[in-house]
Design a protein around this motif. Structure first.
Motif, PDB file in Angstrom:
ATOM      1  N   GLU A 128      82.335  31.596 -27.978  1.00 21.49           N
ATOM      2  CA  GLU A 128      82.706  32.706 -28.390  1.00 21.49           C
ATOM      3  C   GLU A 128      83.331  33.477 -27.332  1.00 21.49           C
ATOM      4  O   GLU A 128      83.351  35.134 -28.062  1.00 21.49           O
ATOM      5  CB  GLU A 128      81.316  33.214 -29.599  1.00 21.49           C
ATOM      6  CG  GLU A 128      80.126  34.034 -28.658  1.00 21.49           C
ATOM      7  CD  GLU A 128      79.206  32.334 -28.205  1.00 21.49           C
ATOM      8  OE1 GLU A 128      79.537  31.565 -28.355  1.00 21.49           O
ATOM      9  OE2 GLU A 128      78.003  32.935 -27.978  1.00 21.49           O
ATOM     10  N   SER A 129      83.110  33.200 -26.354  1.00 19.58           N
ATOM     11  CA  SER A 129      84.291  34.517 -25.789  1.00 19.58           C
ATOM     12  C   SER A 129      85.586  34.534 -26.117  1.00 19.58           C
ATOM     13  O   SER A 129      86.394  33.442 -25.849  1.00 19.58           O
ATOM     14  CB  SER A 129      84.066  34.220 -24.326  1.00 19.58           C
ATOM     15  OG  SER A 129      82.817  33.520 -24.207  1.00 19.58           O
ATOM     16  N   VAL A 130      85.428  35.725 -25.868  1.00 16.49           N
ATOM     17  CA  VAL A 130      86.960  36.295 -25.979  1.00 16.49           C
ATOM     18  C   VAL A 130      87.344  37.705 -25.163  1.00 16.49           C
ATOM     19  O   VAL A 130      86.592  38.066 -24.367  1.00 16.49           O
ATOM     20  CB  VAL A 130      87.255  36.772 -27.941  1.00 16.49           C
ATOM     21  CG1 VAL A 130      86.586  35.676 -28.737  1.00 16.49           C
ATOM     22  CG2 VAL A 130      86.221  37.950 -27.386  1.00 16.49           C
ATOM     23  N   ARG A 131      88.620  38.237 -24.859  1.00 23.09           N
ATOM     24  CA  ARG A 131      89.169  38.644 -23.986  1.00 23.09           C
ATOM     25  C   ARG A 131      89.078  40.162 -25.191  1.00 23.09           C
ATOM     26  O   ARG A 131      90.213  40.420 -26.111  1.00 23.09           O
ATOM     27  CB  ARG A 131      90.839  38.305 -23.544  1.00 23.09           C
ATOM     28  CG  ARG A 131      91.261  39.566 -22.697  1.00 23.09           C
ATOM     29  CD  ARG A 131      92.625  39.244 -22.162  1.00 23.09           C
ATOM     30  NE  ARG A 131      92.331  37.837 -21.406  1.00 23.09           N
ATOM     31  CZ  ARG A 131      93.631  37.413 -21.119  1.00 23.09           C
ATOM     32  NH1 ARG A 131      94.670  37.559 -21.614  1.00 23.09           N
ATOM     33  NH2 ARG A 131      93.223  36.145 -20.489  1.00 23.09           N
ATOM     34  N   VAL A 132      88.591  41.544 -24.613  1.00 20.60           N
ATOM     35  CA  VAL A 132      88.607  42.630 -25.325  1.00 20.60           C
ATOM     36  C   VAL A 132      89.768  43.451 -24.762  1.00 20.60           C
ATOM     37  O   VAL A 132      90.082  44.108 -23.421  1.00 20.60           O
ATOM     38  CB  VAL A 132      86.957  43.898 -25.465  1.00 20.60           C
ATOM     39  CG1 VAL A 132      87.088  44.613 -25.562  1.00 20.60           C
ATOM     40  CG2 VAL A 132      86.144  42.594 -26.252  1.00 20.60           C
TER      41      VAL A 132
ATOM     42  N   GLY B 234      77.147  39.994 -25.538  1.00 13.08           N
ATOM     43  CA  GLY B 234      77.254  38.366 -24.698  1.00 13.08           C
ATOM     44  C   GLY B 234      78.928  38.209 -24.188  1.00 13.08           C
ATOM     45  O   GLY B 234      79.182  37.272 -24.208  1.00 13.08           O
ATOM     46  N   GLN B 235      79.458  39.193 -24.405  1.00  8.07           N
ATOM     47  CA  GLN B 235      81.653  39.349 -23.424  1.00  8.07           C
ATOM     48  C   GLN B 235      81.366  39.659 -22.846  1.00  8.07           C
ATOM     49  O   GLN B 235      80.249  40.849 -22.204  1.00  8.07           O
ATOM     50  CB  GLN B 235      81.715  40.196 -24.778  1.00  8.07           C
ATOM     51  CG  GLN B 235      82.118  39.285 -26.619  1.00  8.07           C
ATOM     52  CD  GLN B 235      83.083  38.044 -26.576  1.00  8.07           C
ATOM     53  OE1 GLN B 235      83.256  37.599 -25.577  1.00  8.07           O
ATOM     54  NE2 GLN B 235      82.506  37.638 -27.577  1.00  8.07           N
ATOM     55  N   SER B 236      82.297  39.545 -22.130  1.00 11.84           N
ATOM     56  CA  SER B 236      82.426  39.236 -20.401  1.00 11.84           C
ATOM     57  C   SER B 236      83.724  40.194 -20.255  1.00 11.84           C
ATOM     58  O   SER B 236      84.241  40.891 -19.323  1.00 11.84           O
ATOM     59  CB  SER B 236      81.793  38.878 -19.994  1.00 11.84           C
ATOM     60  OG  SER B 236      82.500  37.325 -19.511  1.00 11.84           O
ATOM     61  N   GLU B 237      84.560  39.690 -21.070  1.00 10.82           N
ATOM     62  CA  GLU B 237      85.980  39.524 -20.639  1.00 10.82           C
ATOM     63  C   GLU B 237      86.841  41.130 -20.843  1.00 10.82           C
ATOM     64  O   GLU B 237      86.966  40.942 -22.090  1.00 10.82           O
ATOM     65  CB  GLU B 237      87.124  38.468 -21.041  1.00 10.82           C
ATOM     66  CG  GLU B 237      88.415  38.520 -19.844  1.00 10.82           C
ATOM     67  CD  GLU B 237      89.322  37.357 -20.039  1.00 10.82           C
ATOM     68  OE1 GLU B 237      88.868  36.490 -21.253  1.00 10.82           O
ATOM     69  OE2 GLU B 237      90.538  36.915 -19.712  1.00 10.82           O
ATOM     70  N   LEU B 238      86.855  42.359 -20.188  1.00 10.66           N
ATOM     71  CA  LEU B 238      87.515  43.178 -20.408  1.00 10.66           C
ATOM     72  C   LEU B 238      89.040  43.807 -19.809  1.00 10.66           C
ATOM     73  O   LEU B 238      89.259  43.347 -18.251  1.00 10.66           O
ATOM     74  CB  LEU B 238      86.918  44.526 -19.583  1.00 10.66           C
ATOM     75  CG  LEU B 238      87.314  45.653 -20.354  1.00 10.66           C
ATOM     76  CD1 LEU B 238      87.385  46.027 -22.266  1.00 10.66           C
ATOM     77  CD2 LEU B 238      86.608  47.035 -19.480  1.00 10.66           C
ATOM     78  N   VAL B 239      89.718  44.286 -19.962  1.00  7.32           N
ATOM     79  CA  VAL B 239      91.611  44.683 -20.169  1.00  7.32           C
ATOM     80  C   VAL B 239      91.876  45.239 -20.518  1.00  7.32           C
ATOM     81  O   VAL B 239      91.991  45.847 -21.805  1.00  7.32           O
ATOM     82  CB  VAL B 239      92.193  42.883 -20.759  1.00  7.32           C
ATOM     83  CG1 VAL B 239      93.832  43.240 -19.851  1.00  7.32           C
ATOM     84  CG2 VAL B 239      92.273  42.084 -19.577  1.00  7.32           C
ATOM     85  N   LEU B 240      92.396  46.357 -19.494  1.00 10.37           N
ATOM     86  CA  LEU B 240      92.831  47.888 -19.726  1.00 10.37           C
ATOM     87  C   LEU B 240      94.086  47.771 -19.766  1.00 10.37           C
ATOM     88  O   LEU B 240      94.680  47.725 -18.529  1.00 10.37           O
ATOM     89  CB  LEU B 240      91.693  49.058 -18.967  1.00 10.37           C
ATOM     90  CG  LEU B 240      90.563  48.518 -18.716  1.00 10.37           C
ATOM     91  CD1 LEU B 240      90.417  49.621 -17.635  1.00 10.37           C
ATOM     92  CD2 LEU B 240      89.848  49.044 -20.582  1.00 10.37           C
ATOM     93  N   VAL B 241      94.576  48.289 -20.793  1.00  7.44           N
ATOM     94  CA  VAL B 241      95.715  48.581 -20.822  1.00  7.44           C
ATOM     95  C   VAL B 241      96.438  49.926 -20.921  1.00  7.44           C
ATOM     96  O   VAL B 241      95.979  51.039 -21.414  1.00  7.44           O
ATOM     97  CB  VAL B 241      96.878  48.216 -21.889  1.00  7.44           C
ATOM     98  CG1 VAL B 241      98.196  48.666 -22.126  1.00  7.44           C
ATOM     99  CG2 VAL B 241      96.745  47.088 -22.055  1.00  7.44           C
ATOM    100  N   ALA B 242      97.290  50.831 -19.150  1.00  6.63           N
ATOM    101  CA  ALA B 242      97.529  52.035 -19.357  1.00  6.63           C
ATOM    102  C   ALA B 242      96.031  52.543 -19.337  1.00  6.63           C
ATOM    103  O   ALA B 242      96.626  53.109 -20.007  1.00  6.63           O
ATOM    104  CB  ALA B 242      98.609  52.108 -19.800  1.00  6.63           C
ATOM    105  N   PRO B 243      94.515  52.162 -18.666  1.00  3.46           N
ATOM    106  CA  PRO B 243      93.889  53.921 -18.845  1.00  3.46           C
ATOM    107  C   PRO B 243      94.646  55.265 -18.264  1.00  3.46           C
ATOM    108  O   PRO B 243      94.858  55.120 -17.176  1.00  3.46           O
ATOM    109  CB  PRO B 243      92.887  53.074 -18.513  1.00  3.46           C
ATOM    110  CG  PRO B 243      93.220  52.378 -17.093  1.00  3.46           C
ATOM    111  CD  PRO B 243      94.340  51.683 -17.790  1.00  3.46           C
ATOM    112  N   ARG B 244      93.786  55.862 -18.894  1.00  3.12           N
ATOM    113  CA  ARG B 244      94.021  57.507 -18.108  1.00  3.12           C
ATOM    114  C   ARG B 244      93.658  57.669 -16.869  1.00  3.12           C
ATOM    115  O   ARG B 244      93.945  58.078 -15.678  1.00  3.12           O
ATOM    116  CB  ARG B 244      93.667  58.417 -19.488  1.00  3.12           C
ATOM    117  CG  ARG B 244      94.943  59.850 -18.796  1.00  3.12           C
ATOM    118  CD  ARG B 244      93.912  60.549 -19.307  1.00  3.12           C
ATOM    119  NE  ARG B 244      92.760  61.397 -19.244  1.00  3.12           N
ATOM    120  CZ  ARG B 244      91.516  62.203 -19.742  1.00  3.12           C
ATOM    121  NH1 ARG B 244      92.009  63.316 -20.307  1.00  3.12           N
ATOM    122  NH2 ARG B 244      90.380  62.040 -18.867  1.00  3.12           N
ATOM    123  N   SER B 245      92.342  57.103 -16.742  1.00  2.16           N
ATOM    124  CA  SER B 245      91.676  57.064 -15.229  1.00  2.16           C
ATOM    125  C   SER B 245      90.727  55.746 -15.789  1.00  2.16           C
ATOM    126  O   SER B 245      89.400  55.514 -16.069  1.00  2.16           O
ATOM    127  CB  SER B 245      90.313  58.088 -15.644  1.00  2.16           C
ATOM    128  OG  SER B 245      89.846  58.737 -14.202  1.00  2.16           O
TER     129      SER B 245
END
Lengths: 249, 249
Positions: A4-8, A30-41
């Motif tokens: 059930e693991s996905v990328r957020v 139970g999720q763990s993979e986080l990707v940030l697209v150009a966050p402000r900070s």
């Protein structure tokens, strides 16, 4: 990595606190993979503070410049969307979406869930990168759903679906005493009837509907053996008290 | 009032911002009735700010002093709980819980969903007021679920079910007596405790878990008013018999 693991993926998040709240919501489910697209900070203290115990998700988060980069290695991309795009896209609610996501994961695909800006979601261009659109059915009077809440609901559905197989549907499987047999409940009801006669509550000549109502009541309780012992104990003690008094007379 | 409407009760909320976030989560999912049990600070600007467009929920919120007051007129009370109580209580996940809640609502019952303190949830005493316990299946590595997130997930399940529209009409809509309110069940339990002391079954000095078990038992019965009258009648008659015998001595 479980199925059930996905990328957020969060696109252009403005408030670092929201990134922290998303991390917490992910970890809860139970999720763990986080990707940030150009966050402000980012990194940002505010994010760590709001993540409470989920700072590890933030530490392992990846920052990229574009959505295309964030999902380059993915096979199936789901984008969250308000309704009413000009060109209708396949749109599912979180439950139906979770089912599709898990099917893809089970066949070895990498899946991304993409969440847009706090104020205006994903652009049309970004939504067109997605294979599927996800719509959380908020109430029509007030559709502005907080970013972390949206992540929470979607990850919750994934978790519920993953647990479906592994959890017994019966909440009572964790009960602390065996359930009473029909025979023992029947004996209790006879004991109850006898006691009610002794205390003068039930007139055996004109019983009316009393025992029928009590039978219906105790029948739907799903008593366990320990509870049945307590109830029988009460009757026995009531009888003893009566008997003691009457022999003392 | 639509059939999925429930009362959301927050007990001793510490941070006013969380009350605002709860209001927002409720409004997103079409809920509107908020009752606050002794919040640390309310009304509060922080709550309004965090509620974004849901300030109307806060304006209409009621503040009371105790949980008993908050649910006195309710027929069915659901309390959120972490697992692992010493005496297991009927515990459901949010989906199964939503189904029960809607069934009750369809038969005209007032339902309350009770959420505890940010740091330590509901006390055992508070949980014992509840007919059913609700557990959100967060991941075992990280179970600390934010208050507003918990409200969001539960209200989301209610909304999903209401949207499903497929709920079968409920057997209890044909029940022959109105269901008992929490206040009347509470009075019965006090009467029961008193009677058990009088017959010598309950030792007030060493009560052990007896009343807790009886509370759980009667709490899950969903008593109607006629049944409650019968049960009270049995207690009254038991007390009279005892008294008669002892004065006759």
């Amino acid at each position: 990595m479980s199925n059930e693991s996905v990328r957020v993926v969060l696109v252009n998040t403005t408030h670092p606190g929201n990134i922290g709240a998303v991390a917490r919501a992910m970890k809860n489910m139970g999720q763990s993979e986080l990707v940030l697209v150009a966050p402000r900070s980012f990194p940002d203290e505010q994010a760590v503070w709001r993540s409470v115990g989920a700072a590890d998700i933030l530490e392992n988060a990846t920052v990229v410049e574009t959505l295309a980069e964030a999902v380059a290695d993915c096979h199936f991309i789901v984008g969250t969307s308000a309704r009413g795009r000009r060109i209708p896209w396949p749109t599912l609610d979180p439950r139906a979406c979770a089912r599709q996501v898990l099917e893809r994961r089970n066949s070895g695909q990498q899946v991304a869930l993409v969440f847009g800006r706090e104020d205006r979601g994903l652009t049309n261009e970004e939504l067109q990168i997605c294979n599927l659109h996800l719509h959380i059915p908020s109430h029509e009077d007030y559709t502005s759903l907080n970013l972390a809440m949206a992540v929470q609901v979607v990850c919750y559905e994934l978790r519920m679906l993953a647990l479906e197989g592994s959890l017994s549907s019966d909440a009572q499987s964790e009960w602390d005493a065996p359930f009473a047999t029909a025979e023992n409940v029947e004996r209790y009801l006879e004991h109850l009837e006898q006691t009610l006669i002794e205390i003068g509550f039930l007139d055996p000549v004109a019983p009316r509907q009393l025992m029928t109502r009590l039978r219906r009541l105790y029948g739907r309780m799903n008593l366990d053996e320990m509870e049945l012992n307590i109830l029988r104990g009460i009757l026995t003690e009531t009888q003893k008290s009566l008997h003691k008094s009457s022999t003392a007379k």
